[in-house]
Structures are given as C-alpha cells and as structure tokens.
Design an enzyme around this catalytic site. Structure first.
Site, short mmCIF file in Angstrom:
data_model
loop_
_atom_site.label_atom_id
_atom_site.label_comp_id
_atom_site.label_asym_id
_atom_site.label_seq_id
_atom_site.Cartn_x
_atom_site.Cartn_y
_atom_site.Cartn_z
N ASP A 390 0.84 -1.20 0.00
CA ASP A 390 0.00 0.00 0.00
C ASP A 390 0.87 1.26 0.00
OD1 ASP A 390 -2.43 1.31 -0.06
OD2 ASP A 390 -2.94 0.91 2.03
N HIS A 391 0.28 2.39 0.32
CA HIS A 391 0.90 3.72 0.22
C HIS A 391 2.40 3.72 0.53
CE1 HIS A 391 -2.83 6.17 -0.05
NE2 HIS A 391 -3.35 5.10 0.52
N GLU A 463 -3.00 8.29 6.93
CA GLU A 463 -2.69 6.94 6.48
C GLU A 463 -1.20 6.72 6.63
OE1 GLU A 463 -3.28 3.12 4.32
OE2 GLU A 463 -4.59 4.48 5.40
N HIS A 507 -9.28 9.00 3.86
CA HIS A 507 -9.00 7.82 4.69
C HIS A 507 -9.74 7.94 6.02
CE1 HIS A 507 -5.10 7.50 2.25
NE2 HIS A 507 -5.84 6.46 1.94
N HIS A 544 -9.60 4.87 -3.08
CA HIS A 544 -9.02 4.91 -1.74
C HIS A 544 -10.05 5.47 -0.76
CE1 HIS A 544 -4.45 4.44 -2.32
NE2 HIS A 544 -5.08 3.88 -3.34
N ASN A 566 -10.00 0.04 -1.73
CA ASN A 566 -9.28 -0.17 -0.48
C ASN A 566 -10.22 -0.13 0.73
OD1 ASN A 566 -7.07 -0.14 -2.13
ND2 ASN A 566 -6.00 1.49 -1.05
#
Length: 575
Positions: A390-391, A463, A507, A544, A566
C-alpha cells in the site's frame, strides 16, 4: 503450393491457395479486438494487403455499391499493383490520400502508377491534394469528404467522415502517415478534425488525423523486417496506446496488422498473454486462471475483467497471519478474488515491533514475510489472490526499494515477482516529480511483470504516518488533464498501471456530510482520455478511503472503471 482452410478477411472461411513464401503463419486477436496476421516475409505481406483490399471492396460493394479507400505512399501502394483486376470495378472506387506534401504530388503519382491506372479508376474519383496554404488545403479536403454521397464516404456517430478502408505503413519509430511520435499532429487527436495541416521540417503537408483513421470501417497496418520488432511489440500492447507510438493508438472498429516473422519476433519472445475477457461469464474462464497468487499478464487480465464487468476487487490491509486468513476465508465463502495488501507500518508490525526499522528494514522484512505467507496458504482457499503493498510516500522509498529488490531476485528464480503489485503515493510531491519518479520505477517494474498503482491529488485523512487531515478541499479533487498526464507518461512504458485519482475520498470514517465524494469526476477523466485515444474507458482507477462510503457512490465509481477498492478502517474496527 499449399491448399488449406483459412479464416480470410470478411469473416468467413474460404479455401485459399498460397504460395509457400506468402502463407500466413499465424492469426490471432488482441483483447481490444485488433487482429494480427503473421506472414512469412514482405512478399507475404504484399499479398495479404491485396487480400484485405479485395475483401473490403466486396463488402462495400455488396452493402452500398461504392468503395472508398485512403492510401499512403510507399510499399503498401506498390503492393496494390498485384490486385486481381477482374475482381474490382475501378469505376466504383474512390481514392483519398493519407498524407501528401503540398505541391509535390508524390503520393498521387505513386497511386496513379500502381493503383489508379491498372484498375481504370476515373480521374474524377481520385481526390488529390490541391495547392494552397496547409490550413486551407486541409479544410478544403475535409469539406470534400463531408460532402461526398453517403454511399461513398459515410459518417461515424460523431460525424467524422468514414471511408471503407485505410491502408497504413508503419515507421520504425511507430509513425503512421505523417503522424509522428509526440508531434502536434498526433497530439491533436480528439479534436474532431479529419484532415490536419502538417509542417515536416519546413515542408508543408496535409495528413488525415487519428480521428479519421479510427473512424474508418476497416484499417490495415503493415510492418515488415526485424528493425520494426520493438515498435510492433510496443504497438500491440493493449490498453497503452499513446503519443510516443502513433501506431499503438490506431484501434478502430476493425483493425488488422500485417506483420512478418521478423517484425513479430520481439512480441513472440516476450510471450505476451493478452486474452479477451469482456465476453467471459466468470473470472474463472480467463485462460490460465488459478487459485493462489496471480502476477503479470494473468493479474492484469483479472483487473481488466473487473473493469469490463463493472466490479472492483476489495483490497484489505492486513497486519497478521490471522487477518490474512480472515480475508482469504471471506473470499472463499463468496467465491471471489481478493487483494491482500500491506502498509509500511503494517509490514513492520507483521515482522515484530521490537525490530529496528531506521532504514525500513523491518517493514521490508514484514512485507516479504507476509507475501510469502499469502503464497503458501492462498491456494488452499481456492480463490485468485493479488498481493499488494500500500501507500509509499517519498520518505518510505527505502521500503519500496527493498521489496522491489526481492521481487527481482524472486523473478530470477521463479519467473515471476513475489508481489502482484506495488503502490507509490507521491501525491505530496509536485505533480511532475510524482509522475517522473513513478515512470522510473515502472521501467524497472515492467521488467519483472509488476503492476504499479500510483496516486495523484490527495486522499484526505491520515494513512501510515501521512497526515492530510487539514489539506485544502480543492486538493481532494484531481483534474482530467492531471490524469491524462499520468497516462501519457506511463503508458509508453507498460500498460500495467492503475491510478488512484482524487475525487474527494478520505481515509478513515467520518460523519455524513463531512466528506463529499464526486465519483462523476472519474467519468470525466475517462471521457477526456477516451476522446484523445478514440476508444472507451482506457483508464483503470483505484478507490481509496472506501470505509464508510455510501453504496450509491461506490456503485457510480465502479461504473467509471474502478477495479480496486481499499478497505482498512472498517476492518480494523471489526478486527
């Protein structure tokens, strides 16, 4: 001589006599509908050009009593000298030109020698390029085309003139006609113009546009010799047509490539797997589909299938073997593919919080261990699984580098990467820097069949140590031009990339009204790219900040090409 059944142009089976030197070695279709005929050599391509011409002519005459063709200069027109004259009535043929330098008339002269004269096409039906300024000449030709009787030149739904056949040679650099890589002419695609004014090194020319080419009822491109092998490999990659290789952007309703054994060699050596998927009833029908971790072409085929069928694969952040198991169990119960993804912090937790992580070594170890665990147990759950990181912000690149190095070593040993895909989130950086770094990494990732996910704009909230909770609201929305710039830079490298474009997503979970999702922006991004590329839905998006999103917003986003969604906060709370 050899006689055998062969699928000829026109959609029917006919017994055709081939000289052995000109026999078709193979025919196959790409997932975007383009067809490829592999001939033995240049002579075989020349005969195939004539076959395609005759088939298009017969189809048009049967349907409307007239036939129109746009021709270039060069060897493809020379090949037409071998057309079977008894099968073509020249009085029913209209000739236009794909490109011509004003005042020279070389393309016209070449066509007169090899096509017009031998077939007896009346001079009034040979529409050459008049004298004048390039802009004036281009405009006059476009007016002429649009004023022709419908049985000669039709119109596509957008009103673009549509001839029955466009013949195109291809250059080693991927140019077609006078549409050269990264030129103003090819970048005018989507403008709605049929004919363009061209300046070729001070020489004034006119050329038909990509819009005109793709509007034709049939397009035939030819490419011979090993010197065009790398271009053919680039052009035949589906879903990645772009300005760097104009030939790659030619995707009409009926497009055929004629290649020889040498020009197709690089494509063959890469063992490209590009199955058509939109017509399949189930993801299990994708050729080669299996339970367990997918990578490379098979991974990409599953994502293409998701886009074609309008669903997004859930990507759930995992931090332990038990959370991995929970996602796999859910996938098994629903008989659906899933994506297991690891964040940098989650990866460090997976390895153990007591380990040093000053150079992201614990995060690297945890992500690799997690991926290896998924590989070990996923087949037992009987579903396809993608493994994703992920990120990764700029400050976390050592983690990304460590995973990619392991992918490369795994590829050397196993013929595939450990992971299915990785994400770079450089949205905090300037837009050009973000795209430039992504492009450099994608060049490396493409060599080991990895998919890249990249982010533009900003996803709000917090995040993995990146706090965007106070960002200005206008930064939460990407623009069509920003998204196109990503495609324009990455598509020439590999088709295997997805875009996490910002459309107001955040997020975490927030109170209703605090987050304004605008999934219609994704539709605008698709429409902008589709208008340039002259084909529908070329982009693959990632959603996202899925936790807490309204169902109707999720459904709308899916309809615009979201293939991955996500989920983290919701599952953290549940866990």
């Amino acid at each position: 001589r050899l006689q055998r059944p062969f699928p000829c142009p026109g959609g029917f089976i006919r017994t055709v006599r081939f000289a052995a030197r000109a026999m078709a070695m193979d025919c196959f279709a790409l997932s975007d509908g383009r067809k490829v005929r592999v001939l033995k050599d240049e002579a075989g391509i020349a005969e195939a050009v004539c076959q395609e011409f005759v088939a298009a002519y017969k189809t048009a005459i049967l349907a409307k009593g007239a036939f129109s063709v746009a021709v270039p200069g060069g060897s493809i027109v020379t090949a037409l000298a071998k057309l079977p004259k008894g099968q073509i009535d020249g009085k029913k043929v209209h000739v236009f030109f794909c490109n011509e330098r004003i005042g020279e008339g070389k393309t016209l002269k070449h066509a007169m020698t090899h096509l017009v004269g031998p077939l007896g096409i009346p001079a009034s039906q040979v529409h050459g390029v008049p004298k004048g300024t390039p802009e004036g000449v281009a405009a006059s030709i476009e007016v002429l085309m649009k004023s022709m009787p419908a049985k000669v030149v039709g119109k596509d739904p957008a009103g673009m003139p549509s001839v029955d056949l466009v013949l195109l040679g291809t250059g080693e650099d991927g140019h077609v006609g006078s549409l050269h890589p990264n030129s103003a002419a090819i970048k005018s695609s989507g403008s709605g113009k049929a004919v363009l004014a061209i300046d070729e090194g001070g020489k004034k020319s006119v050329a038909v546009s990509l819009d005109f080419i793709c509007a034709a009822k049939k397009v035939v491109l030819s490419a011979a010799k090993g010197s065009r092998a790398s271009m053919v490999l680039r052009a035949l990659r589906t879903g990645s047509g772009c300005y760097d290789c104009p030939a790659s952007m030619v995707v009409g309703s009926d497009t055929t490539w004629l290649v020889d054994a040498d020009s197709i060699s690089a494509y063959r050596s890469k063992k490209v797997c590009d199955p058509a998927v939109a017509h399949l009833d189930s993801f299990w029908d994708i050729p080669g589909m299996k339970a367990g971790v997918l990578t490379g072409d098979l991974c990409w085929a599953l994502l293409r299938y998701a886009k074609a069928k309008g669903f997004a694969i859930p990507a759930v952040n995992c931090t332990t073997t038990s959370s991995v198991n929970a996602v796999l169990e859910a996938g098994k119960k629903l008989n659906r593919p899933v994506i297991i993804q690891f964040s940098e912090g989650g990866s460090a937790f997976f390895a153990g919080k007591s380990l040093p992580n000053n150079q992201k070594q614990a995060s690297t170890l945890g992500a690799i261990a997690g991926a290896l665990y998924v590989r070990a147990v996923a087949p037992a759950y009987g579903i396809p699984v993608l493994v994703h990181s992920d990120h990764c912000a700029k400050k976390l690149l050592p983690w990304f580098d460590g995973m990619l190095e392991y992918d490369e070593e795994y590829f050397k040993a196993q013929g595939e990467p450990l992971f299915s895909s990785h994400m770079l989130d450089l949205s905090e950086e300037p837009h050009d820097e973000n795209i430039g770094i992504c492009a450099k990494y994608l060049e490396r990732m493409a060599k080991v069949d990895l998919v890249l996910e990249m982010e533009i704009g900003i996803t709000g909230g917090v995040e993995d140590g990146v706090d965007n909770s106070g960002v200005a609201k206008d930064k939460l929305y990407s623009t069509p031009q920003e998204v196109w710039e990503v495609y324009e830079k990455l598509a020439p490298i590999s088709e295997k990339f997805t875009i996490a474009a910002a459309f107001g997503n955040v997020h975490g979970v927030y109170k209703p009204g605090n987050v304004v999702l605008r999934p219609e922006l994704l539709g605008q991004f698709q429409a902008h790219a589709a208008g340039i590329l002259q084909r529908g839905n070329p982009l693959s998006f990632v959603f996202h900040g899925g936790s807490g999103s309204e169902k109707e917003k999720i459904d709308e986003a899916r309809s615009y090409g979201v293939v991955k969604m996500n989920v983290d906060t919701d599952t953290q709370w549940a866990y």
